[in-house]
Design an enzyme around this catalytic site. Structure first.
Site, short mmCIF file in Angstrom:
data_model
loop_
_atom_site.label_atom_id
_atom_site.label_comp_id
_atom_site.label_asym_id
_atom_site.label_seq_id
_atom_site.Cartn_x
_atom_site.Cartn_y
_atom_site.Cartn_z
N GLU A 255 0.82 -1.33 -0.05
CA GLU A 255 0.10 -0.09 -0.07
C GLU A 255 0.56 1.11 0.10
O GLU A 255 1.54 1.44 1.03
CB GLU A 255 -0.94 0.03 1.23
N CYS A 289 -2.52 8.85 3.00
CA CYS A 289 -2.32 8.58 1.71
C CYS A 289 -3.38 8.85 0.67
O CYS A 289 -3.39 8.92 -0.38
CB CYS A 289 -1.95 7.06 1.79
N GLU A 391 3.62 13.55 -5.21
CA GLU A 391 3.19 13.22 -4.01
C GLU A 391 3.86 14.00 -2.80
O GLU A 391 4.84 13.99 -2.76
CB GLU A 391 3.18 11.87 -3.44
#
Ligand code: NAD
Ligand code: 6OD
Length: 487
Positions: A255, A289, A391
């Site tokens: 993940e 996230c 990100e």
């Protein structure tokens, strides 16, 4: 005297042989929270051996109901020590009590109950088969634990994300060795006491503290007696761990990072969309996230949306975990703040206009050493600029105008990541149509981070491999055997 944070191996807290330690520093004021004892190869070997031995002990012979009862006791144990977990989590991360008491700690407990109950109730598959002699055969699936599971977890939602993996791993009968983030060692360590109090057999849950390379993380990922690795963290760390897992063909669940979009159509309820985006961009200081760093807003409502979002973000109260009305804490560390600030600078260099924030807030002197950051909103960011493509993992987003559905889907999907997205519209057909076309593992319509733990969770593209949650976790945490009986 600063508290010591230790390894938890074979049901006991231990410093470890190497004597290596590191400091756990508060992101709120730079003070020393604790001294963490680092696990090196010897401690990781011991933790994995203990987990391996426990696979043959009383844990292995327990019925699903007995395991279920222990997992419920673990959840109850977290709830019984709610304040201790809350204070520890907020000290390590700096997040507000209001956030951790609603999200992190309750989910930490729920992750044990939900998966314990799920495993108890999921049927095994069966297939009746025709055979040439007419007698037939019966196939049925039998699930057994995969073995020793390495759980390597990040710092943003420490207890939640660690138990999200430990819960199903134990529910399926595995044993675990957990490596929490070096930034947030405390709640994972504390969980050891809860495990003992709940009667979990020794060796089933082990914790090694430390860093990634040349430390607990890498030794654990490379350990030949680890049967599978479940990881949450940055994509580039995931790639390194995948390489380690390739030796011995060990299974992985990844993940990883995201660059998630929100799409706000002109038929959306603007106030709801603003409230949802306030959460998705700024909660946990943007360190989620699933958080939204790209907000595509239809040109007809762009100005109204931008004004309202800016007002909401301006009103956010930044402060320490126990501060009155505080909505946002600091970033996890100065190192992470340097990264986020580098994007704040790049945004301006690459032509974005700062609608709000863009720097470091003035804080009272006692918090001068904290990793504070301003919530930030940009206008006019180019689609190929760093703040739209990479990100950041901070409390910031770019507001990007669009005109039509195909155009916005193409722009939203133009990213190497594929974790999550949210769509804001009151038109049901459009909601289904666009949700189905978004390249992401998770799409929320008119909401964000609304979780049902029975559902599949995971990312596409560079955001991960595999799905956990509900029955999907069983695929990872168990070995499925087919038994074929000729009748
Ligand atoms: P990170 O990758 O730096 O660290 C995660 C964990 O991996 C830590 O425990 C770290 O010590 C360990 N680690 C680092 N290098 C290692 C190595 N070589 N071998 C073994 N272990 C190693 O991530 P982070 O900074 O802690 O977390 C933030 C990142 O996590 C962001 O990218 C975020 O998007 C991602 N994240 C993803 C999800 C998801 O569900 N997809 C959830 C939360 C966070
Ligand atoms: O809700 C969950 O189960 C989950 N894994 C959330 C991840 C959040 C990321 O920061």
């Amino acid at each position: 005297m600063a508290q010591n944070v230790l390894q938890f191996i074979d049901g006991e807290y231990t410093k470890g042989a190497s004597g290596a330690t590191f400091e756990n520093i508060s992101p709120v004021d730079g003070s020393l929270i604790s001294i963490v004892h680092e696990a090196k190869k010897d401690e990781v070997d011991r933790a994995v051996s203990s987990a391996k031995a426990a696979l043959r002990g009383p844990w292995a012979s327990m019925s699903i109901s007995e395991r279920n009862s222990i997992l419920h006791k673990i959840a109850d144990g977290i709830n019984a020590r709610f304040d201790e977990f809350l204070k520890a989590e907020c000290a390590d991360t700096g997040k507000p009590y209001s956030v951790a008491s609603h999200i992190d700690i309750p989910r930490g407990a729920a992750n044990f109950k939900v998966f314990a109950d799920l495993v108890k109730n999921v049927p095994d598959e069966t297939f009746h088969m025709e055979t040439p002699d007419g007698a037939g055969a019966l196939n049925y699936g039998q699930r057994s634990p995969k073995g020793v599971i390495a759980v390597i977890s990040p710092w943003n939602l420490p207890l939640l994300l660690m138990t999200w993996k430990v819960g199903p791993a134990l529910a399926c009968g595995n044993t675990v060795v957990v490596k929490p983030s070096e930034e947030t060692p405390t709640t994972t360590a504390l969980l050891g006491q809860v495990m003992n109090d709940a009667g979990l057999p020794k060796g089933v849950f082990n914790v090694v503290q430390g860093f990634g390379p040349d430390s607990a993380g890498a030794y654990l990922a490379e350990h030949p007696d680890v049967n599978a690795i479940t990881f949450t963290g940055e994509t580039r760390t995931g790639e390194i761990i995948m390489k380690a897992a390739a030796v011995g063909l060990r299974n992985i669940s990844m993940e990883c990072g995201g660059k998630n979009s929100a799409i706000v159509f002109d038929d959306a309820d603007v106030n709801k969309a603003v409230a949802g985006t306030m959460r998705s961009a700024f909660v946990n200081c943007g360190q989620v996230c699933l958080g939204t760093e790209r907000v595509y807003v239809h040109k007809n409502i762009f100005n109204e949306f931008a004004e309202k979002l800016a007002k909401g973000a301006r009103d956010l109260v930044v402060g320490p975990p126990d501060g009155e009305n505080v909505n946002m804490g600091p970033l996890i560390s100065h190192e992470h703040r340097d990264k986020v600030l580098s994007y704040y600078n790049k945004a301006v260099e690459q032509g974005s206009e700062v609608l709000l924030g863009g720097g470091v807030p003035d804080m009272p002197t006692k918090y001068a050493k904290g990793a504070w950051i301003e919530p930030t909103i940009w206008l006019g960011s180019k689609d190929d600029s760093a703040v739209v493509r990479e990100e950041i993992f901070g409390p910031c987003c770019s507001l990007l105008p669009f005109e039509d559905e195909d155009e916005v889907l193409a722009r939203a999907n133009d990213t190497k990541y594929g974790l999550a997205g949210s769509i804001w519209t009151e038109n049901t057909s459009r909601a289904h149509r666009t949700a189905q076309k978004l390249d992401a593992g998770l799409v929320w319509v008119n909401s964000w981070f609304l979780r049902d733990l029975r559902t599949a969770f995971g990312g596409a593209k560079h955001s991960g491999i595999g799905r956990e949650g509900g029955v999907h976790g069983l695929e990872f945490y168990t070995e499925l055997k087919n038994i074929c009986i000729k009748l």
